[in-house]
Design a protein around this motif. Sequence first.
Motif, PDB file in Angstrom:
ATOM      1  N   ILE A   8      -5.459-148.031  -4.693  1.00 45.09           N
ATOM      2  CA  ILE A   8      -4.122-147.469  -4.842  1.00 45.09           C
ATOM      3  C   ILE A   8      -3.794-146.691  -3.576  1.00 45.09           C
ATOM      4  O   ILE A   8      -4.574-145.835  -3.142  1.00 45.09           O
ATOM      5  CB  ILE A   8      -4.041-146.560  -6.080  1.00 45.09           C
ATOM      6  CG1 ILE A   8      -4.373-147.382  -7.334  1.00 45.09           C
ATOM      7  CG2 ILE A   8      -2.661-145.911  -6.194  1.00 45.09           C
ATOM      8  CD1 ILE A   8      -4.525-146.581  -8.590  1.00 45.09           C
ATOM      9  N   ALA A  66      -1.577-146.009 -11.500  1.00 45.04           N
ATOM     10  CA  ALA A  66      -0.761-145.818 -10.300  1.00 45.04           C
ATOM     11  C   ALA A  66       0.625-145.338 -10.705  1.00 45.04           C
ATOM     12  O   ALA A  66       1.087-145.601 -11.810  1.00 45.04           O
ATOM     13  CB  ALA A  66      -0.648-147.136  -9.527  1.00 45.04           C
ATOM     14  N   TYR A  73      -0.515-150.834  -5.454  1.00 44.17           N
ATOM     15  CA  TYR A  73      -1.895-151.097  -5.852  1.00 44.17           C
ATOM     16  C   TYR A  73      -2.229-152.560  -5.607  1.00 44.17           C
ATOM     17  O   TYR A  73      -1.370-153.426  -5.627  1.00 44.17           O
ATOM     18  CB  TYR A  73      -2.146-150.722  -7.319  1.00 44.17           C
ATOM     19  CG  TYR A  73      -1.332-151.515  -8.310  1.00 44.17           C
ATOM     20  CD1 TYR A  73      -1.805-152.717  -8.808  1.00 44.17           C
ATOM     21  CD2 TYR A  73      -0.093-151.067  -8.730  1.00 44.17           C
ATOM     22  CE1 TYR A  73      -1.043-153.462  -9.714  1.00 44.17           C
ATOM     23  CE2 TYR A  73       0.666-151.792  -9.632  1.00 44.17           C
ATOM     24  CZ  TYR A  73       0.181-152.978 -10.120  1.00 44.17           C
ATOM     25  OH  TYR A  73       0.925-153.714 -11.009  1.00 44.17           O
TER      26      TYR A  73
END
Length: 83
Positions: A8, A66, A73
């Motif tokens: 991420i 995320a 991501y």
Amino acid sequence: MKKVLIYITLKEGVLDPQGKTVQHSLNTLGYETVREVRVGKYMELLMEDDASIESQVEEMCEKLLANPVIENYTYTIEEVVTL
């Protein structure tokens, strides 16, 4: 069994104060060639093999792992080899 590796990172243009702090510290330590640092997150998940594993990972990233407003991501799925 599958291992899911999730990366991420902040989207381009989003300020990264943690990255700036790391960059400044590296420069202070003499690593003056470092011009930018972006800090992200890395996660590993072990999951049961399932036909919908990709959609499950996507859903987990979008709902919890995320923040889709400011983060991107990517992920990979690997087979877990047991000896």
